[in-house]
Write a protein that holds these residues in place. Structure first.
Motif, short mmCIF file in Angstrom:
data_model
loop_
_atom_site.label_atom_id
_atom_site.label_comp_id
_atom_site.label_asym_id
_atom_site.label_seq_id
_atom_site.Cartn_x
_atom_site.Cartn_y
_atom_site.Cartn_z
N LYS A 269 0.85 -1.19 0.00
CA LYS A 269 0.00 0.00 0.00
C LYS A 269 0.88 1.24 0.00
O LYS A 269 1.85 1.32 0.74
N ILE A 270 0.54 2.19 -0.87
CA ILE A 270 1.28 3.45 -0.93
C ILE A 270 0.30 4.61 -0.95
O ILE A 270 -0.87 4.44 -1.27
N SER A 271 0.78 5.76 -0.61
CA SER A 271 -0.01 6.98 -0.71
C SER A 271 0.64 7.84 -1.79
O SER A 271 1.86 8.05 -1.76
N LEU A 272 -0.14 8.33 -2.71
CA LEU A 272 0.40 9.08 -3.84
C LEU A 272 -0.30 10.42 -3.94
O LEU A 272 -1.54 10.48 -4.02
N THR A 273 0.46 11.49 -3.92
CA THR A 273 -0.10 12.84 -4.02
C THR A 273 0.14 13.38 -5.43
O THR A 273 1.28 13.44 -5.89
N LEU A 274 -0.96 13.71 -6.11
CA LEU A 274 -0.92 14.29 -7.45
C LEU A 274 -1.89 15.46 -7.50
O LEU A 274 -2.78 15.57 -6.66
N THR A 275 -1.76 16.30 -8.51
CA THR A 275 -2.71 17.40 -8.68
C THR A 275 -4.08 16.84 -9.08
O THR A 275 -4.19 15.72 -9.59
N GLU A 276 -5.10 17.64 -8.87
CA GLU A 276 -6.45 17.25 -9.29
C GLU A 276 -6.48 16.96 -10.79
O GLU A 276 -7.13 16.02 -11.24
N ASP A 277 -5.76 17.79 -11.56
CA ASP A 277 -5.71 17.62 -13.01
C ASP A 277 -5.12 16.25 -13.38
O ASP A 277 -5.64 15.55 -14.24
N MET A 278 -4.02 15.87 -12.71
CA MET A 278 -3.38 14.59 -13.02
C MET A 278 -4.29 13.42 -12.62
O MET A 278 -4.42 12.46 -13.38
N TRP A 279 -4.95 13.51 -11.45
CA TRP A 279 -5.89 12.45 -11.06
C TRP A 279 -7.03 12.35 -12.07
O TRP A 279 -7.47 11.24 -12.40
N GLY A 280 -7.47 13.50 -12.58
CA GLY A 280 -8.54 13.49 -13.58
C GLY A 280 -8.11 12.77 -14.85
O GLY A 280 -8.88 12.00 -15.44
N LYS A 281 -6.86 13.02 -15.28
CA LYS A 281 -6.34 12.34 -16.47
C LYS A 281 -6.26 10.82 -16.25
O LYS A 281 -6.59 10.04 -17.14
N ILE A 282 -5.82 10.43 -15.06
CA ILE A 282 -5.73 8.98 -14.75
C ILE A 282 -7.13 8.37 -14.74
O ILE A 282 -7.36 7.30 -15.31
N GLU A 283 -8.08 9.05 -14.10
CA GLU A 283 -9.46 8.53 -14.04
C GLU A 283 -10.06 8.42 -15.44
O GLU A 283 -10.74 7.43 -15.75
N SER B 284 -4.98 0.88 -10.27
CA SER B 284 -3.78 0.06 -10.03
C SER B 284 -3.17 -0.41 -11.34
O SER B 284 -1.95 -0.38 -11.50
N GLU B 285 -4.02 -0.86 -12.26
CA GLU B 285 -3.51 -1.34 -13.56
C GLU B 285 -2.82 -0.21 -14.32
O GLU B 285 -1.75 -0.41 -14.90
N VAL B 286 -3.43 0.97 -14.32
CA VAL B 286 -2.86 2.10 -15.06
C VAL B 286 -1.53 2.52 -14.46
O VAL B 286 -0.53 2.68 -15.18
N ILE B 287 -1.48 2.66 -13.14
CA ILE B 287 -0.24 3.09 -12.48
C ILE B 287 0.82 2.00 -12.60
O ILE B 287 1.99 2.29 -12.86
#
Length: 91
Positions: free
Chosen positions: A53-67, A78-81
């Motif tokens: 388990k890890i904690s990852l801090t990204l900008t809202e914009d980056m989380w939006g792109k991942i989502e 998990s698959e994408v990262i």
């Protein structure tokens, strides 16, 4: 129903309908105990690696792109990262 002593540390009967929960000797995880199937060595999805388990801090914009990528390609976060990390280290 007789349970193998080597597989279950304890079994709890939840009500008169014989719903049972077993605590596996391996990793102490809970699972339902059925007369057929259920908890047993080697059952279930095979592991693809070690889970940490890890904690990852990204900008809202980056989380939006991942989502968005997850939704478009029907993949979990998990698959994408995992794909990004494996791609980075395979070079």
């Amino acid at each position: 129903m007789r349970l193998p002593k080597s597989k279950y540390r304890s079994v709890i009967i939840l009500n008169n309908n014989n719903i049972k929960v077993g605590v596996s000797n391996k990793e102490g995880q809970l699972g339902f105990v059925f007369s057929r199937g259920g908890l047993r060595e080697g059952s279930g999805r095979k592991s693809i690696g070690v889970t940490k388990k890890i904690s990852l801090t990204l900008t809202e914009d980056m989380w939006g792109k991942i989502e968005n990528h997850c939704t478009e390609h029907k993949l979990s976060r998990s698959e994408v990262i995992r794909n990004m990390i494996e791609s980075f280290y395979s070079k």
